[in-house]
Design an enzyme around this catalytic site. Structure first.
Site, PDB file in Angstrom:
ATOM      1  N   ASP A 237     -10.182   7.769   3.156  1.00 31.68           N
ATOM      2  CA  ASP A 237      -8.803   8.242   3.149  1.00 31.68           C
ATOM      3  C   ASP A 237      -7.901   6.996   3.115  1.00 31.68           C
ATOM      4  OD1 ASP A 237      -6.559   9.760   3.074  1.00 31.68           O
ATOM      5  OD2 ASP A 237      -7.042  11.004   4.810  1.00 31.68           O
TER       6      ASP A 237
HETATM    7  C1  BGC Z   1      -4.126  11.998   3.332  1.00 33.53           C
HETATM    8  C2  BGC Z   1      -5.020  12.537   2.252  1.00 33.53           C
HETATM    9  C3  BGC Z   1      -4.399  12.271   0.907  1.00 33.53           C
HETATM   10  C4  BGC Z   1      -4.222  10.790   0.756  1.00 33.53           C
HETATM   11  C5  BGC Z   1      -3.716  10.353  -0.606  1.00 33.53           C
HETATM   12  C6  BGC Z   1      -3.729  10.557   3.087  1.00 33.53           C
HETATM   13  O1  BGC Z   1      -2.741  10.146   3.948  1.00 33.53           O
HETATM   14  O2  BGC Z   1      -4.776  12.121   4.582  1.00 33.53           O
HETATM   15  O3  BGC Z   1      -5.230  13.907   2.456  1.00 33.53           O
HETATM   16  O4  BGC Z   1      -5.185  12.817  -0.105  1.00 33.53           O
HETATM   17  O5  BGC Z   1      -3.321  10.339   1.745  1.00 33.53           O
HETATM   18  O6  BGC Z   1      -2.387  10.623  -0.777  1.00 33.53           O
END
Ligand code: BGC
Length: 752
Positions: free
Chosen positions: A284
């Site tokens: 993530d």
């Molecule tokens: C979130 C994810 C997301 C990613 C990309 C993160 O902060 O937890 O769910 O896909 O950002 O934007």
């Protein structure tokens, strides 16, 4: 000679069997050969570059980024959605980098791209996987027209805590419902062939357990034992992977002390070794780096080492892989074999998406597909099926011929941005139909529409507007008050301790009720809210989640009865946040609530110190939620009769056949979501009081009865036991077929 032939035959058969098994598990021999050839040519730096994912929001070409792509230091991009820019970056990767490896372009397309659908929690309320699949297809068609070929969806985190803002992004509290909906989304995004230019790779997230964040506070720790992980949190992931999901994202939480991004057990033992996952794992956003503040890694180099060892193939925005993997490999601290494996996983997805053959996007295509009429109609239908009618004293549906004047009020009545919900980077408020617009456009000829917002926005506490709204209510025959949460109040890092309506919204509803006019409350929100006061003050209560682009049209059609509500709650609505966690499929306790307990107001003064007669409940609020899982009313009513199983005793390999009669006992045509629940009465470990095992939407005309036939393989009753084996245990089971998780009478059967 004969002996030699035999050996040759055995070798051939083994290799055929091996390659069949490999292809079945997501390996394609031709692709693997191409990967072999490519990896051989790659320098260590180029390999590490493929493992680097960068986000870029700028609308102009960035020279530093272009150089990085040219030099093979960047393998994928997120958040570039201008097709011309996508093509230019792609051209640099193909024509100017040494090996010409295409980029993957990703984006959080969570519930639609331009045409915004209801938030995933709302989509789950449709209990209609076919519709969810079509919606995901629409999202893919719109997003891929800009060059986006990878979405960070579906989110498959089971959540039993509405304080957690991200509950909006998932399919609720139930493992089975989440699995079915997740599979549908994967099918919709990836289509029949991921190489089709309108297909987007799905990314199932967040692996794993993220929705169990302690106290419902985002990024918080979880404490999920392996058996609960396997019984409750992992099944949606394996289902989506078996459906072909090409990528997986790790989660931010640490479970029992291990951050997911450094969890080898999850990422290698389970995902690769048990499930044969052949796609790639992305961290993530900065979650590799975050192992430092977690106190799990001492510095960025250590964090990279831990993530790679655990099985994270791609680093999203930590920049730790590009900065440290090279030196770690040179020092012999990590094996290049692991880097090769990661690169192979990434290249495999790029090949499967057909990016090597077809890297560019048609820059004009988006003009044809954004907001196509059929997309808008599907979005409208999704809102119709997702809205849940929570209470109704008969006021709904309104009769347009008898309603002369209607007051539309509330801070969400005309708030186009706020009804779109979380993760709507690409949705546009100018294209959003609010309830006010829809009531005026669709019913304005037949009914005089008054509008008085009452409050300017959902957190507004200023009572001045309330007085005006009440004065307007006095001039109307009925009042529609539309309240809820602004988009930003749910979603990532937007958790709440108090789930009452924000600002003075509750006072607005209560004041409107004092006008004596029928009050219909519509809630647009990203999570379950505590709505007991609102229910008391309203003649009808409709929960529409954040409904997206076509919310207004669908709500107006539901209120005037052009459409009939059929949504059912995918998550329990608590009476108060003090009841949380409250979910229908909790384990059986030794002293279950019976209903004849003494509540707080009946306890005599100086009562003796005894717990006898009391059970697992709250003195002040019992255990019953405000609205249970699976609940939702219609404008008609349904009766379940003659529930019949073909046998009383089943073997573990048998399939249960059951029939029941479903009758529309009301005066309107309507759709019921029939639900099948089971309870394993005695287990080697305690089992849930009920578990959803099947559901179906069934449409019936007034007075019509249909005999419904369902099958349930006994194997679907299996669970992970203490020995960490998935088994069906012999014994007695109760089975219910009903319209929600609390109704119906059990039918007993036995498994030997
Ligand atoms: C979130 C994810 C997301 C990613 C990309 C993160 O902060 O937890 O769910 O896909 O950002 O934007």
């Amino acid at each position: 000679m004969i002996q030699l032939k035999k050996i040759f035959l055995i070798l051939v058969c083994t290799s055929v069997m091996w390659s069949c098994a490999q292809e079945k598990n997501g390996f394609d021999r031709e692709i693997e050969r191409k990967i072999d050839r490519l990896v051989k040519k790659m320098t260590l730096e180029e390999k590490i570059g493929q493992m680097n994912l960068i986000s870029f929001f700028n609308s102009n070409i960035d020279q530093q980024l272009a150089d990085g792509i040219r030099n093979g230091q960047v393998g994928s991009l997120i958040n570039v959605v201008d097709p011309a820019l996508v093509n230019e970056y792609q051209r640099i990767a193909i024509e100017e980098s040494r090996l010409g490896i295409p980029l993957i372009i990703g984006r959080d397309v969570i519930h639609g791209f331009k045409t915004v659908f209801p938030i995933p929690l709302g989509l789950a309320a449709t209990f209609n996987p076919g519709l969810i699949e079509q919606g995901a297809r629409v999202a893919a068609i719109e997003a891929t027209s800009t060059g986006v070929r990878w979405t960070f969806s579906p989110m498959l985190d089971i959540s039993r805590d509405p304080r957690w803002g991200r509950i909006a992004e998932g399919f609720g509290e139930d493992t089975y419902l989440t699995s079915v909906m997740g599979m549908a989304m994967v099918r919709g995004y990836q289509g029949d062939d991921p190489a089709d230019p309108t297909a987007m790779a799905a990314c199932v997230k967040h692996f794993a357990g993220y929705g169990a964040a302690e106290g419902g506070r985002d990024y918080n720790s979880t404490f999920i034992p392996e058996r609960v992980l396997r019984n409750v949190y992992l099944p949606p992931f394996i289902a989506a992977i078996q459906e072909g999901a090409l990528t997986v994202m790790t989660s931010f939480n640490d479970n029992d002390g291990i951050p997911s991004t450094g969890n080898r057990f999850l990422l290698r033992d389970i995902l690769r070794d048990e499930w044969d996952f052949t796609g790639f794992v992305v961290s993530d956003w900065t979650s590799i780096y975050e192992m430092i503040p977690h106190g799990f890694a001492s510095d960025a180099s250590h964090a990279s080492q831990l993530a790679l060892e655990a099985g994270v193939d791609m680093d999203m925005m930590s920049f730790t892989y590009v900065s440290h993997l090279g030196e770690l490999a040179a020092e012999g601290k990590i094996s290049e074999k692991w880097i090769d494996q990661a690169v192979r996983n990434i290249l495999r997805v790029k090949f499967k998406l057909g990016l090597f053959d077809n890297p560019y996007v048609d820059e004009q295509m988006h003009k044809q597909v954004f907001y196509a009429p059929e997309h808008l109609e599907l979005a409208r239908k999704s809102v119709v099926e997702s809205a849940v009618l929570l209470s109704n004293d008969g006021t709904l549906p309104l009769d347009a011929s008898k309603t002369k004047t209607l007051l539309i009020t509330g801070p969400m009545a005309d708030a186009p941005y706020e009804q779109l919900g979380t993760w709507i980077f690409d949705g546009e408020e100018q294209r959003t139909v609010t309830p006010l617009t829809a009531f005026r456009q669709l019913y304005g000829n037949a009914v005089r529409i008054l509008y008085e917002p009452g409050l300017a926005f959902s957190r507004d506490k200023n009572p001045a507007g309330i007085r005006k709204a009440v004065a307007a209510a006095r001039k109307a025959d009925a009042v529609i008050v539309i309240v809820g949460e602004e988009s930003i109040l749910s979603g990532e890092a937007h958790c709440l301790a108090d789930l009452n309506l924000q600002g003075a919204q509750s006072e607005l509803i209560a004041s409107l009720a004092s006008s004596g006019k029928p009050v219909i409350t519509v809630v647009m929100a990203g999570r379950p809210l505590t709505l007991s006061r609102e229910k008391e003050c309203s003649n009808a209560l409709l929960f529409a989640f954040h409904p997206g682009t076509m919310g207004g049209t669908a709500i107006a059609d539901l209120i005037f009865g052009k459409e009939v509500p059929s949504g059912k709650l995918p998550v329990t609505f608590p009476v108060s946040s003090g009841q949380i966690p409250v979910y229908y499929n909790h384990n059986r306790t030794g002293r279950p609530f019976l209903g004849n307990e003494t509540f707080i107001d009946d306890i005599p003064l100086k009562a003796g110190q005894t717990s006898l007669g009391n059970t697992s409940f709250y003195l002040d609020q019992g255990i019953a939620p405000q609205f249970p899982f699976g609940f939702g009313l219609s404008y008609t009513s349904f009766a379940y009769t003659n529930i019949h199983l073909d046998k009383v005793l089943y073997g573990k390999k048998d399939t249960i056949s059951l029939t029941f009669d479903l009758t529309n006992t009301g005066k309107r045509s309507g759709t019921e979501v029939a639900q099948l629940y089971v309870c394993d009465k005695t287990g080697s470990v305690t089992r849930p009081v009920k578990e959803l095992k099947k559901f179906e939407r069934i449409t019936l005309e007034p007075g019509e009865t249909r005999t419904v036939m369902w099958t349930l393989p006994v194997n679907d009753l299996a669970f992970w036991n203490l020995q960490m084996e998935k088994v069906v245990e012999p014994g007695q089971f109760d089975l219910w077929v009903a319209g929600d998780s609390v109704s119906g009478d059990p039918v007993l059967f036995e498994v030997y």
